[in-house]
Design an enzyme around this catalytic site. Structure first.
Site, PDB file in Angstrom:
ATOM      1  N   LYS A  78       0.842  -1.203   0.000  1.00  0.00           N
ATOM      2  CA  LYS A  78       0.000   0.000   0.000  1.00  0.00           C
ATOM      3  C   LYS A  78       0.878   1.253   0.000  1.00  0.00           C
ATOM      4  CE  LYS A  78      -0.402   0.010   5.054  1.00  0.00           C
ATOM      5  NZ  LYS A  78      -1.317   0.083   6.202  1.00  0.00           N
TER       6      LYS A  78
ATOM      7  N   MET B 297      12.230  24.466   2.439  1.00  0.00           N
ATOM      8  CA  MET B 297      11.325  23.783   1.518  1.00  0.00           C
ATOM      9  C   MET B 297      12.077  22.984   0.466  1.00  0.00           C
ATOM     10  SD  MET B 297       8.301  25.346  -0.919  1.00  0.00           S
ATOM     11  CE  MET B 297       7.307  25.929   0.451  1.00  0.00           C
TER      12      MET B 297
ATOM     13  N   ARG C 132      -9.462  -0.174  16.053  1.00  0.00           N
ATOM     14  CA  ARG C 132      -9.357   0.617  14.834  1.00  0.00           C
ATOM     15  C   ARG C 132     -10.405   0.112  13.855  1.00  0.00           C
ATOM     16  NH1 ARG C 132      -3.542   1.165  11.879  1.00  0.00           N
ATOM     17  NH2 ARG C 132      -4.055  -0.977  11.278  1.00  0.00           N
TER      18      ARG C 132
ATOM     19  N   TYR D 141      16.631  29.485   8.186  1.00  0.00           N
ATOM     20  CA  TYR D 141      15.583  30.279   8.821  1.00  0.00           C
ATOM     21  C   TYR D 141      15.667  30.220  10.347  1.00  0.00           C
ATOM     22  CZ  TYR D 141      13.084  30.679   4.366  1.00  0.00           C
ATOM     23  OH  TYR D 141      12.722  30.964   3.072  1.00  0.00           O
TER      24      TYR D 141
END
Length: 358
Positions: A34, A299, A129, A251
């Protein structure tokens, strides 16, 4: 072209599959592919795991993709059908469906299928679940045996603590109390229980993360389990900066140099799937040496310390995880798990995948 790439080693996939086979020689193997093969590419992974007895996916499109690429093994939809039309397609294309609630059963019964379908009946043994309540499961299974819509029934559950000290007995006992009243096939073992609990192997095992070379058990290295990484995330240095004492990089000034330093800028960032929350000190591999990141991941870029790697230069190769840097080590530093980092490669859709055929 931007130098960031994912390399998928099919020989490693086959090696890890062989480890599963050694651990569970009497069980069929339902390889979990998956999330686009845990970020490695669905078809790439299926080709590497072609000896699997079955493949487990999440949705109908993944199942159809496997069939259209010629895979004739059992294909299991792990959350079953969401709409009734999916059940008809599954029956026609010989997909197995997980059934975990009465709504799904009722959809099947209302369709009155011409092609009986293979069902994996999921029992909620404590993870809370998906799955039928154990108190109701026996009566539901008895009623299912009377219908002609089900070709085969496999009983399954999912362990919550197979990788933790509590183990699996608290759930396995609940499962066996139900399963022992029937002669159906059984499937309970995930990667951690394949390694830790031989008694859970039963008819089917469902390996996931171990197939991709990451450890399913916190505190145990993949190398100690003889697993090989199937994914290498690699990029290159695209710039170099010299920092003086107290200079910052990136940053927020989250990192300040304690001494003069040489910093390399690498083409990889959180938009590519690398974890933004990876702190300074996250390991990387450059020019035959391990070093670490500094500053906040951007990013499109991140920064590494190459002060003691004099040969590091623009276009030097950088391994972010793979052969020399286990993905689990990066994940641990970032406060997450290897699963997330591998799957993120698929989610970003910015990083090309190259297959290593071996």
């Amino acid at each position: 072209m931007r130098p960031l790439k994912v390399f998928v080693d099919q020989a490693s996939l086959r090696h890890n599959f062989a480890i599963v086979k050694q651990l569970a020689p009497k069980s069929k193997i339902m390889s979990v592919v998956k999330a686009n093969g845990y970020g490695h590419g669905l078809i790439n992974v299926a080709q590497g795991l072609s000896e699997s007895d079955g493949f487990a996916v999440l949705n109908l499109n993944e199942a159809i993709d496997l069939r259209e690429h010629g895979f004739e093994q059992d294909i299991l939809l792990l959350e079953g059908a969401f709409e009734s039309y999916e059940i008809s397609i599954a029956a026609k294309m010989r997909f197995n469906l997980v059934v975990h609630n009465l709504h799904q059963l009722q959809m099947i019964e209302k369709l009155k299928l011409n092609h009986p379908i293979d069902i994996h009946f999921k029992i909620n043994t404590g993870m809370n679940r998906l799955g039928f309540n154990p108190k109701e499961a026996k009566d539901i299974l008895k009623s299912m045996k009377k219908t002609s819509y089900f070709k085969t029934i496999t009983l399954m559950t999912h362990f919550a603590t197979a990788d933790e000290p509590r183990g699996v007995d608290w759930q396995f006992d609940v499962f066996n109390d139900i399963a022992n009243d029937f002669d159906f096939s059984r499937s309970v073992a995930n990667s951690a229980s394949i390694i830790n609990f031989k008694n859970t192997h039963l008819d089917w095992v469902r390996p996931g993360i171990m197939l991709y070379g990451a450890s399913p058990i916190v505190g145990r290295k993949s190398s100690a389990l003889n697993l090989k990484p199937a994914m290498y995330l690699k990029s290159k240095i695209i710039a170099l900066q010299n920092l003086s004492k107290d200079d910052s990089v990136g940053y927020g000034e989250t990192f300040k140099a304690k001494n003069d330093m040489r910093i390399a800028v690498v083409a990889c960032g959180y938009a590519d799937g690398y974890p933004r929350h990876a702190p300074s000190g996250t390991p990387v591999y450059v020019e035959g040496k391990k070093t670490s990141t500094v500053g906040r991941v951007s990013m499109d870029m991140l920064y590494i310390d190459v002060t003691n790697i004099p040969h590091a230069s623009i276009s030097s190769d950088v391994e972010l995880w793979g052969e020399h840097i286990p993905v689990d080590d990066v994940a641990e530093k970032a406060g997450t798990v290897g699963y997330e980092l591998l799957c993120a490669m698929s989610a970003s859709k910015r990083v090309p995948i190259e297959i290593i055929h071996g």
